[in-house]
Design a protein around this motif. Structure first.
Motif, PDB file in Angstrom:
ATOM      1  N   UNK A   1       0.811  -1.193   0.000  1.00 13.37           N
ATOM      2  CA  UNK A   1       0.000   0.000   0.000  1.00 13.37           C
ATOM      3  C   UNK A   1       0.859   1.264   0.000  1.00 13.37           C
ATOM      4  N   UNK A   2       2.004   1.184   0.661  1.00 13.07           N
ATOM      5  CA  UNK A   2       2.911   2.330   0.697  1.00 13.07           C
ATOM      6  C   UNK A   2       3.415   2.639  -0.707  1.00 13.07           C
ATOM      7  N   UNK A   3       3.713   1.576  -1.482  1.00 13.96           N
ATOM      8  CA  UNK A   3       4.201   1.778  -2.842  1.00 13.96           C
ATOM      9  C   UNK A   3       3.213   2.578  -3.678  1.00 13.96           C
ATOM     10  N   UNK A   4       1.934   2.243  -3.579  1.00 15.67           N
ATOM     11  CA  UNK A   4       0.919   2.924  -4.368  1.00 15.67           C
ATOM     12  C   UNK A   4       0.791   4.376  -3.926  1.00 15.67           C
ATOM     13  N   UNK A   5       0.852   4.614  -2.643  1.00 18.24           N
ATOM     14  CA  UNK A   5       0.741   5.970  -2.128  1.00 18.24           C
ATOM     15  C   UNK A   5       1.904   6.840  -2.607  1.00 18.24           C
ATOM     16  N   UNK A   6       3.106   6.311  -2.502  1.00 21.59           N
ATOM     17  CA  UNK A   6       4.285   7.049  -2.961  1.00 21.59           C
ATOM     18  C   UNK A   6       4.234   7.228  -4.473  1.00 21.59           C
ATOM     19  N   UNK A   7       3.905   6.156  -5.196  1.00 22.11           N
ATOM     20  CA  UNK A   7       3.840   6.229  -6.660  1.00 22.11           C
ATOM     21  C   UNK A   7       2.791   7.240  -7.100  1.00 22.11           C
ATOM     22  N   UNK A   8       1.645   7.247  -6.437  1.00 21.85           N
ATOM     23  CA  UNK A   8       0.575   8.175  -6.804  1.00 21.85           C
ATOM     24  C   UNK A   8       1.014   9.624  -6.596  1.00 21.85           C
ATOM     25  N   UNK A   9       1.721   9.885  -5.526  1.00 19.41           N
ATOM     26  CA  UNK A   9       2.181  11.249  -5.229  1.00 19.41           C
ATOM     27  C   UNK A   9       3.143  11.742  -6.316  1.00 19.41           C
ATOM     28  N   UNK A  10       4.133  10.915  -6.672  1.00 11.35           N
ATOM     29  CA  UNK A  10       5.094  11.310  -7.707  1.00 11.35           C
ATOM     30  C   UNK A  10       4.436  11.375  -9.085  1.00 11.35           C
ATOM     31  N   UNK A  11       3.556  10.429  -9.370  1.00  9.25           N
ATOM     32  CA  UNK A  11       2.883  10.414 -10.674  1.00  9.25           C
ATOM     33  C   UNK A  11       2.005  11.652 -10.837  1.00  9.25           C
ATOM     34  N   UNK A  12       1.296  12.016  -9.782  1.00  6.69           N
ATOM     35  CA  UNK A  12       0.423  13.197  -9.854  1.00  6.69           C
ATOM     36  C   UNK A  12       1.250  14.463 -10.073  1.00  6.69           C
ATOM     37  N   UNK A  13       2.361  14.574  -9.367  1.00  6.70           N
ATOM     38  CA  UNK A  13       3.216  15.753  -9.536  1.00  6.70           C
ATOM     39  C   UNK A  13       3.781  15.809 -10.950  1.00  6.70           C
ATOM     40  N   UNK A  14       4.238  14.673 -11.454  1.00  8.99           N
ATOM     41  CA  UNK A  14       4.771  14.617 -12.821  1.00  8.99           C
ATOM     42  C   UNK A  14       3.685  14.951 -13.833  1.00  8.99           C
ATOM     43  N   UNK A  15       2.486  14.439 -13.621  1.00 13.36           N
ATOM     44  CA  UNK A  15       1.375  14.703 -14.523  1.00 13.36           C
ATOM     45  C   UNK A  15       1.013  16.190 -14.529  1.00 13.36           C
ATOM     46  N   UNK A  16       0.992  16.807 -13.369  1.00 13.55           N
ATOM     47  CA  UNK A  16       0.662  18.236 -13.296  1.00 13.55           C
ATOM     48  C   UNK A  16       1.685  19.085 -14.046  1.00 13.55           C
ATOM     49  N   UNK A  17       2.952  18.772 -13.872  1.00 15.97           N
ATOM     50  CA  UNK A  17       3.999  19.535 -14.560  1.00 15.97           C
ATOM     51  C   UNK A  17       3.942  19.272 -16.066  1.00 15.97           C
ATOM     52  N   UNK A  18       3.722  18.003 -16.450  1.00 11.23           N
ATOM     53  CA  UNK A  18       3.634  17.664 -17.878  1.00 11.23           C
ATOM     54  C   UNK A  18       2.403  18.314 -18.510  1.00 11.23           C
ATOM     55  N   UNK A  19       1.314  18.420 -17.759  1.00 11.72           N
ATOM     56  CA  UNK A  19       0.100  19.058 -18.277  1.00 11.72           C
ATOM     57  C   UNK A  19       0.323  20.543 -18.514  1.00 11.72           C
ATOM     58  N   UNK A  20       1.071  21.179 -17.615  1.00  6.89           N
ATOM     59  CA  UNK A  20       1.375  22.598 -17.796  1.00  6.89           C
ATOM     60  C   UNK A  20       2.165  22.833 -19.082  1.00  6.89           C
ATOM     61  N   UNK A  21       3.023  21.874 -19.427  1.00  5.14           N
ATOM     62  CA  UNK A  21       3.817  21.984 -20.650  1.00  5.14           C
ATOM     63  C   UNK A  21       3.101  21.365 -21.855  1.00  5.14           C
ATOM     64  N   UNK A  22       1.881  20.844 -21.620  1.00  3.83           N
ATOM     65  CA  UNK A  22       1.094  20.199 -22.679  1.00  3.83           C
ATOM     66  C   UNK A  22       1.853  19.019 -23.300  1.00  3.83           C
ATOM     67  N   UNK A  23       2.481  18.198 -22.458  1.00  2.00           N
ATOM     68  CA  UNK A  23       3.317  17.083 -22.914  1.00  2.00           C
ATOM     69  C   UNK A  23       2.959  15.774 -22.196  1.00  2.00           C
ATOM     70  N   UNK A  24       1.716  15.598 -21.820  1.00  5.52           N
ATOM     71  CA  UNK A  24       1.311  14.428 -21.030  1.00  5.52           C
ATOM     72  C   UNK A  24       1.638  13.125 -21.743  1.00  5.52           C
ATOM     73  N   UNK A  25       1.207  12.994 -22.992  1.00  8.05           N
ATOM     74  CA  UNK A  25       1.408  11.735 -23.705  1.00  8.05           C
ATOM     75  C   UNK A  25       2.879  11.487 -24.046  1.00  8.05           C
ATOM     76  N   UNK A  26       3.614  12.533 -24.376  1.00  8.28           N
ATOM     77  CA  UNK A  26       5.039  12.372 -24.680  1.00  8.28           C
ATOM     78  C   UNK A  26       5.792  11.885 -23.449  1.00  8.28           C
ATOM     79  N   UNK A  27       5.479  12.452 -22.292  1.00  6.72           N
ATOM     80  CA  UNK A  27       6.126  12.021 -21.054  1.00  6.72           C
ATOM     81  C   UNK A  27       5.735  10.579 -20.734  1.00  6.72           C
ATOM     82  N   UNK A  28       4.484  10.217 -20.959  1.00  6.33           N
ATOM     83  CA  UNK A  28       4.028   8.838 -20.700  1.00  6.33           C
ATOM     84  C   UNK A  28       4.800   7.844 -21.560  1.00  6.33           C
ATOM     85  N   UNK A  29       4.957   8.153 -22.838  1.00 10.38           N
ATOM     86  CA  UNK A  29       5.687   7.254 -23.740  1.00 10.38           C
ATOM     87  C   UNK A  29       7.153   7.127 -23.323  1.00 10.38           C
ATOM     88  N   UNK A  30       7.773   8.230 -23.005  1.00 14.20           N
ATOM     89  CA  UNK A  30       9.184   8.207 -22.606  1.00 14.20           C
ATOM     90  C   UNK A  30       9.372   7.505 -21.265  1.00 14.20           C
TER      91      UNK A  30
END
Length: 181
Positions: free
Chosen positions: A1-30
């Motif tokens: 459960x800790x893994x999911x919580x930590x992963x969700x926190x980092x994934x959400x932060x990465x997604x927010x930053x990638x969304x600001x740059x309009x690069x969500x799918x490019x970051x996902x592929x990379x």
């Protein structure tokens, strides 16, 4: 459960930053490509996860990987550096999976799997994808799998919903019906 919580926190932060740059799918592929390289090479995994290696050694390896991939998004490169600094590289596969799920949800997509007894023709998979898209009212991304134990027919899972039209399931249902009589 800790893994999911930590992963969700980092994934959400990465997604927010990638969304600001309009690069969500490019970051996902990379990110997916980076995780595949990381998981497919045992020596690389050992260097990145083994506590016998120092943080600076891991940092040099990650920097080399960033340079080798060439056109990596700066957002992802910074996130990888942060994971090295915070000693969180072990969570990278979970972060990638959660990130992909969050990116799909934000874009109105859903992933699914179609399983058949033998390989399906690409046009059959496309037709099935369109049918599932109409049923779910979302953009469906299908992965095709083969399972000879199905005997025939097709089984499709989209999100948590299973559409099972396999011969194996139909035979099982007939067996249960005959037992009840």
């Amino acid at each position: 459960m800790v893994n999911v919580s930590i992963a969700r926190r980092y994934a959400r932060a990465l997604l927010d930053v990638a969304a600001d740059a309009n690069r969500i799918d490019a970051v996902a592929d990379q990110l997916t490509a980076f995780v595949k390289a990381y998981e497919s090479n045992p020596e690389l995994s050992d260097v990145l996860l083994n506590p016998a290696f120092s943080r600076s050694q891991r940092s040099h390896v990650v920097e080399a990987m960033i340079q080798l991939t060439g056109n990596i998004d700066p957002t992802l490169a910074n996130a990888l550096r942060l994971l090295v600094d915070r000693n969180r590289l072990v969570y990278l596969p979970d972060i990638a999976r959660v990130y992909r799920d969050m990116a799909d949800a934000r874009s109105g997509r859903v992933r699914g799997h179609v399983t058949s007894a033998s390989k399906l023709a690409p046009d059959a998979v496309e037709q099935l994808r369109k049918s599932l898209q109409q049923l779910t009212q979302r953009d469906v991304i299908l992965e095709s799998r083969e399972d000879p134990s199905l005997l025939g027919g097709v089984s499709a899972q989209v999100g948590s919903v299973l559409f099972d039209g396999s011969v194996r399931t139909q035979l099982e249902q007939m067996r249960r019906a005959l037992k009840q009589q």
